[in-house]
Design an enzyme around this catalytic site. Structure first.
Site, PDB file in Angstrom:
ATOM      1  N   GLU A  78       0.827  -1.211   0.000  1.00 13.13           N
ATOM      2  CA  GLU A  78       0.000   0.000   0.000  1.00 13.13           C
ATOM      3  C   GLU A  78       0.861   1.260   0.000  1.00 13.13           C
ATOM      4  O   GLU A  78       1.974   1.258   0.550  1.00 13.13           O
ATOM      5  CB  GLU A  78      -0.915   0.018   1.226  1.00 13.13           C
ATOM      6  CG  GLU A  78      -2.062  -0.967   1.132  1.00 13.13           C
ATOM      7  CD  GLU A  78      -3.038  -0.824   2.285  1.00 13.13           C
ATOM      8  OE1 GLU A  78      -2.886   0.111   3.099  1.00 13.13           O
ATOM      9  OE2 GLU A  78      -3.953  -1.665   2.374  1.00 13.13           O
ATOM     10  N   HIS A  79       0.323   2.308  -0.595  1.00 19.44           N
ATOM     11  CA  HIS A  79       0.938   3.634  -0.618  1.00 19.44           C
ATOM     12  C   HIS A  79       2.301   3.626  -1.311  1.00 19.44           C
ATOM     13  O   HIS A  79       3.169   4.435  -0.993  1.00 19.44           O
ATOM     14  CB  HIS A  79       1.057   4.215   0.793  1.00 19.44           C
ATOM     15  CG  HIS A  79      -0.203   4.098   1.593  1.00 19.44           C
ATOM     16  ND1 HIS A  79      -1.367   4.787   1.249  1.00 19.44           N
ATOM     17  CD2 HIS A  79      -0.508   3.345   2.682  1.00 19.44           C
ATOM     18  CE1 HIS A  79      -2.314   4.469   2.119  1.00 19.44           C
ATOM     19  NE2 HIS A  79      -1.826   3.601   2.989  1.00 19.44           N
ATOM     20  N   ARG A  80       2.496   2.659  -2.229  1.00 14.54           N
ATOM     21  CA  ARG A  80       3.739   2.508  -2.983  1.00 14.54           C
ATOM     22  C   ARG A  80       4.940   2.244  -2.076  1.00 14.54           C
ATOM     23  O   ARG A  80       6.092   2.537  -2.428  1.00 14.54           O
ATOM     24  CB  ARG A  80       3.979   3.723  -3.893  1.00 14.54           C
ATOM     25  CG  ARG A  80       2.826   3.943  -4.878  1.00 14.54           C
ATOM     26  CD  ARG A  80       3.151   4.890  -5.999  1.00 14.54           C
ATOM     27  NE  ARG A  80       4.263   4.443  -6.822  1.00 14.54           N
ATOM     28  CZ  ARG A  80       4.208   3.504  -7.775  1.00 14.54           C
ATOM     29  NH1 ARG A  80       3.066   2.860  -8.001  1.00 14.54           N
ATOM     30  NH2 ARG A  80       5.258   3.224  -8.482  1.00 14.54           N
ATOM     31  N   LEU A  81       4.695   1.661  -0.917  1.00 14.32           N
ATOM     32  CA  LEU A  81       5.767   1.281   0.003  1.00 14.32           C
ATOM     33  C   LEU A  81       6.153  -0.173  -0.275  1.00 14.32           C
ATOM     34  O   LEU A  81       6.070  -1.046   0.589  1.00 14.32           O
ATOM     35  CB  LEU A  81       5.319   1.475   1.457  1.00 14.32           C
ATOM     36  CG  LEU A  81       4.829   2.886   1.809  1.00 14.32           C
ATOM     37  CD1 LEU A  81       4.336   2.937   3.242  1.00 14.32           C
ATOM     38  CD2 LEU A  81       5.938   3.904   1.564  1.00 14.32           C
TER      39      LEU A  81
END
Length: 196
Positions: free
Chosen positions: A169-172
């Site tokens: 998620e959230h490009r993490l």
């Protein structure tokens, strides 16, 4: 956590085969010509293991020419349903004639005939020309097994780097890079995490 990239690939590949709708073994193969100009296309993985990742093609195609001039390649598997990617980089070697013959014998007859009829990657004047050549091959080999064309074979990418990318998620994202290290008594793998 798995510290063997081949075992990790086996696990991810098995999950992709169970989940992907089409061609979980599809991979992009990037090559470069003698001057370093790159090109990329999709092919199908036909075998893999500690020795490498194998695909088959016409040796007189563009990728065959590039692999002869610059025997290194990069592979990319993208399993959208799993939100995962695997990147493989390394030198390329030809598979043995025996391996190529054995795999060619498993292909459908139409695919075998197509390998004889096609000058893969070369200009084609019209579709009719190819279909006429295909029919000529069908007649030539009618009633007999279709042998492997001498220009058709397999290439194995011997992995020096394998990166596993997992969407978060959230490009993490999570990125695990394995690099082959030559050590006394055999090869070993080192692992590094990469920033997303």
């Amino acid at each position: 956590m798995v510290d063997d990239p081949i075992a990790l690939f086996d696990d991810w590949f098995a999950q992709a085969q169970a989940k992907e709708l089409n061609d979980a073994n599809a991979m992009a193969v990037a090559t470069a010509d003698a001057s370093g100009a790159p090109s990329v296309r999709m092919v199908l993985l036909k075998d893999h293991g500690p020795e490498g990742f194998t695909f088959y093609t016409n040796g007189e195609s563009r990728k065959g020419d590039e692999l002869a001039a610059n025997p290194c390649a990069a592979l990319l598997f993208h399993w959208k349903s799993l939100r995962r990617q695997v990147r493989v980089e390394g030198p390329v070697e030809r598979v043995s004639s025996e391996e190529a013959d054995a795999y060619f014998a498993t292909r459908g007859r139409d695919s075998q005939l197509g390998a004889w009829a096609s000058d893969q990657s070369h200009p084609l004047p019209s579709r009719d020309v190819f279909e006429t050549r295909y029919e000529a091959m069908r007649e030539q080999f009618e009633g007999s097994d279709v042998p492997r064309p001498p220009h058709w074979g397999g290439w194995r990418v011997v992995p020096e780097r394998i990166e596993f990318w997992q969407d978060r998620e959230h490009r993490l994202h999570e990125r695990r890079l394995f690099c082959r290290e030559t050590a006394p008594g055999g090869d070993a793998w080192s692992e590094t995490l990469l920033y997303p």
